[in-house]
Design an enzyme around this catalytic site. Structure first.
Site, short mmCIF file in Angstrom:
data_model
loop_
_atom_site.label_atom_id
_atom_site.label_comp_id
_atom_site.label_asym_id
_atom_site.label_seq_id
_atom_site.Cartn_x
_atom_site.Cartn_y
_atom_site.Cartn_z
N GLU A 120 0.85 -1.19 0.00
CA GLU A 120 0.00 0.00 0.00
C GLU A 120 0.89 1.24 0.00
OE1 GLU A 120 -3.84 -0.34 2.34
OE2 GLU A 120 -2.58 -1.82 3.32
N TYR A 124 5.28 3.56 3.36
CA TYR A 124 6.75 3.58 3.43
C TYR A 124 7.43 4.94 3.28
CZ TYR A 124 6.32 -1.44 3.60
OH TYR A 124 6.00 -2.71 3.99
N PHE A 403 10.03 -8.72 -5.88
CA PHE A 403 10.62 -9.46 -4.75
C PHE A 403 9.87 -9.21 -3.46
CE2 PHE A 403 12.97 -5.51 -5.46
CZ PHE A 403 12.88 -4.89 -4.24
C1 LIG Z 1 7.64 -4.69 1.36
C2 LIG Z 1 6.46 -5.52 1.71
O1 LIG Z 1 6.62 -6.63 2.12
S1 LIG Z 1 4.94 -4.84 1.46
C3 LIG Z 1 3.87 -5.88 2.42
C4 LIG Z 1 3.49 -5.19 3.69
N1 LIG Z 1 2.63 -6.12 4.44
C5 LIG Z 1 1.29 -6.09 4.35
O2 LIG Z 1 0.69 -5.26 3.68
C6 LIG Z 1 0.60 -7.20 5.12
C7 LIG Z 1 -0.63 -6.68 5.86
N2 LIG Z 1 -0.37 -5.52 6.73
C8 LIG Z 1 0.46 -5.59 7.79
O3 LIG Z 1 1.06 -6.61 8.10
C9 LIG Z 1 0.60 -4.34 8.65
O4 LIG Z 1 -0.62 -3.63 8.63
C10 LIG Z 1 1.72 -3.39 8.15
C11 LIG Z 1 3.05 -4.13 8.17
C12 LIG Z 1 1.45 -2.87 6.76
C13 LIG Z 1 1.78 -2.18 9.11
O5 LIG Z 1 2.18 -2.61 10.40
P1 LIG Z 1 1.80 -1.77 11.71
O6 LIG Z 1 2.54 -2.38 12.85
O7 LIG Z 1 0.34 -1.64 11.81
O8 LIG Z 1 2.41 -0.33 11.38
P2 LIG Z 1 2.66 0.82 12.47
O9 LIG Z 1 1.74 0.65 13.63
O10 LIG Z 1 4.13 0.89 12.80
O11 LIG Z 1 2.25 2.08 11.63
C14 LIG Z 1 3.10 3.13 11.28
C15 LIG Z 1 2.31 4.20 10.61
O12 LIG Z 1 1.92 3.75 9.31
C16 LIG Z 1 0.52 3.81 9.17
N3 LIG Z 1 0.11 2.63 8.43
C17 LIG Z 1 0.53 1.37 8.65
N4 LIG Z 1 -0.06 0.53 7.79
C18 LIG Z 1 -0.85 1.29 7.01
C19 LIG Z 1 -1.70 1.00 5.94
N5 LIG Z 1 -1.88 -0.25 5.52
N6 LIG Z 1 -2.35 2.04 5.37
C20 LIG Z 1 -2.18 3.29 5.81
N7 LIG Z 1 -1.38 3.63 6.83
C21 LIG Z 1 -0.73 2.64 7.43
C22 LIG Z 1 -0.02 3.79 10.59
O13 LIG Z 1 -1.28 4.40 10.65
C23 LIG Z 1 1.02 4.58 11.33
O14 LIG Z 1 0.83 5.96 11.11
P3 LIG Z 1 0.99 7.03 12.30
O15 LIG Z 1 2.41 6.87 12.79
O16 LIG Z 1 0.75 8.35 11.62
O17 LIG Z 1 0.01 6.65 13.30
#
Ligand SMILES: CC(=O)SCCNC(=O)CCNC(=O)[C@H](O)C(C)(C)COP(=O)(O)OP(=O)(O)OC[C@H]1O[C@@H](n2cnc3c(N)ncnc32)[C@H](O)[C@@H]1OP(=O)(O)O
Length: 403
Positions: A120, A124, A403
């Site tokens: 999403e 990042y 990847f």
């Molecule tokens: C490179 C890759 O592998 S891409 C694949 C990433 N993995 C996935 O999408 C799998 C499903 N999702 C997940 O596992 C989790 O939701 C993750 C890894 C995307 C996020 O993990 P979290 O522990 O919830 O993230 P964290 O709490 O550190 O959030 C950090 C910030 O990013 C934001 N954020 C995190 N995920 C999202 C998201 N999906 N959409 C929008 N904002 C997000 C949070 O709101 C937070 O913002 P803030 O600091 O302003 O409050």
């Protein structure tokens, strides 16, 4: 005090954390048979885990690779490839803690850049990653065929299973990662990701042979589309990977994909934005670019090394002031010009955050557009034009490895 800890993982923690990843991506937990196949490639090294007491709740993985940058040099890169947090632990800072630990590890290991394919787009940027490469989705609707005059030649053969895996690796290694943005494909990536596409998702490999041997391949599968309402609708050909040593081989592989019988559409995602399939066809309108979106998010881990590694076109140097919240060693001003890039105490011509520098770095985005978006500040039009000349590349960057 946080109620979880983040640290490098042990061998015994690999499988439970791999399943955290599988679940987060809405895949089934790995079977014993599949684990036996990939266990040697799912290394603890390069993996950061998050744990609530003993419960594994998060994973951030990376593989060591290298990327080609403008001018042809390659720089050490961490390919961030498995990031997940258990659904009952999200939005509590687990990812943030893992990204912080991972970036510190990348610095210690001497990576110049890190890259990832984001699930999403909102996630990042805050960690310093910027969209450095975009890619196209191309759909070709039948009836479509390559024109008779097209300069395509050679033969194509289809391979399955391990033969497909071996052939793709051999051809990729032979061709090399020549284009800006392409990466060396890590052994573990072939064993885990590519083997999943072939063994689990049913992809096959079409290998093209030219005058000097095998010189390109397309990884594809066919998906039936027939329904009761449309009993004669042809299948969908999904192309996951298409690599070739030159444009004529790309064209020959498209010709093959379009020659498969009983097909309604050929669908290829992650293609270079300058891959013009329509012009090859007798009816160009059969091919449509249906999407252009972010392919590679790049993080400049070592800004001085990254700026010094690429070449610049001919224009007066600019002094760029870089801001990096997470890796403050990158903060500073860099005089960047045809002679290279080095730190300077001179006044800045423009300022940007490190994620925006990543957007500029491979030549994907025009500086004037980034200024319009408020990402570059302090620069007048002349400076922006100079910056554009310096960072411009002949060809769009393209990664091509999912990847
Ligand atoms: C490179 C890759 O592998 S891409 C694949 C990433 N993995 C996935 O999408 C799998 C499903 N999702 C997940 O596992 C989790 O939701 C993750 C890894 C995307 C996020 O993990 P979290 O522990 O919830 O993230 P964290 O709490 O550190 O959030 C950090 C910030 O990013 C934001 N954020 C995190 N995920 C999202 C998201 N999906 N959409 C929008 N904002 C997000 C949070 O709101 C937070 O913002 P803030 O600091 O302003 O409050």
């Amino acid at each position: 005090m946080s109620d979880f800890t983040v640290r490098p993982i042990t061998d015994a923690e690999r499988r439970p954390l791999y399943d955290v990843l599988q679940r987060a991506l809405h895949r089934s937990p790995v079977t014993d048979q599949r684990w036996a196949r990939i266990t040697g490639s799912v290394r603890a090294d390069g993996k950061i885990g998050a744990f609530a007491e003993d419960l594994p709740i998060g994973l951030a993985s990376s593989l060591p690779t290298a990327m080609t940058v403008p001018g042809g040099a390659s720089v050490p890169m961490a390919a961030v490839n498995g990031v997940a947090v258990r659904a009952d632990w999200t939005r509590r800072g687990v990812l943030t803690a893992m990204m912080d630990a991972q970036l510190r590890e990348f610095t210690e290991r001497g990576y110049t850049v890190a890259g990832l394919d984001a699930s999403e787009t909102a996630i990042y940027g805050r960690f310093g990653y910027g969209v450095a490469i975009r890619a196209a989705t191309i759909d070709v609707k039948h009836p479509a065929q390559v024109g008779e005059g097209a300069r395509v030649s050679g033969t194509v053969r289809i391979l399955d299973g391990d033969d497909a895996l071996v052939a793709a690796r051999t051809v990729y290694d032979r061709i090399g990662y020549r284009r800006t943005g392409m990466i060396a494909r890590p052994d573990d990536w072939w064993e885990i990701s590519y083997s999943r596409s072939i063994e689990v998702d049913g992809y096959r490999l079409a290998v093209h042979t030219g005058p000097d041997g095998d010189d390109g391949f397309a990884l594809y599968r066919t998906v039936p589309q027939r329904t009761h309402a449309e009993p004669f609708l042809g299948a969908l050909v999904e192309v996951e990977d298409l690599i070739a040593n030159d444009a004529a081989t790309v064209a020959a592989l498209w010709q093959f994909l379009l020659s498969i019988d009983l097909v309604s559409t050929v669908h290829a995602s992650g293609r270079p934005v300058d891959e013009e399939v329509g012009v090859l066809l007798t009816d160009p309108r059969r091919a449509r670019t249906t999407d252009v979106k972010d392919q590679l998010w790049l993080r400049l881990v070592d800004v001085p090394a990254a700026l010094a590694a690429r070449t610049y076109s001919d224009a007066d140097p600019v002094v760029i002031e870089v801001h990096d919240r997470m890796l403050p060693a990158n903060n500073g001003r860099y005089r960047t010009g045809p002679g290279g890039a080095e730190r300077t105490g001179a006044t800045a011509d423009l300022e940007l955050d490190v994620d925006t520098l990543a957007m500029l770095y491979l030549g994907e985005w025009r500086p004037a557009l980034l200024a319009l978006a408020g990402r570059i500040t302090g620069a007048d039009e002349k400076t922006l034009a100079r910056t554009e000349t310096l960072f411009r590349t002949e060809q769009n960057p393209w990664c091509g490895t999912d990847f």
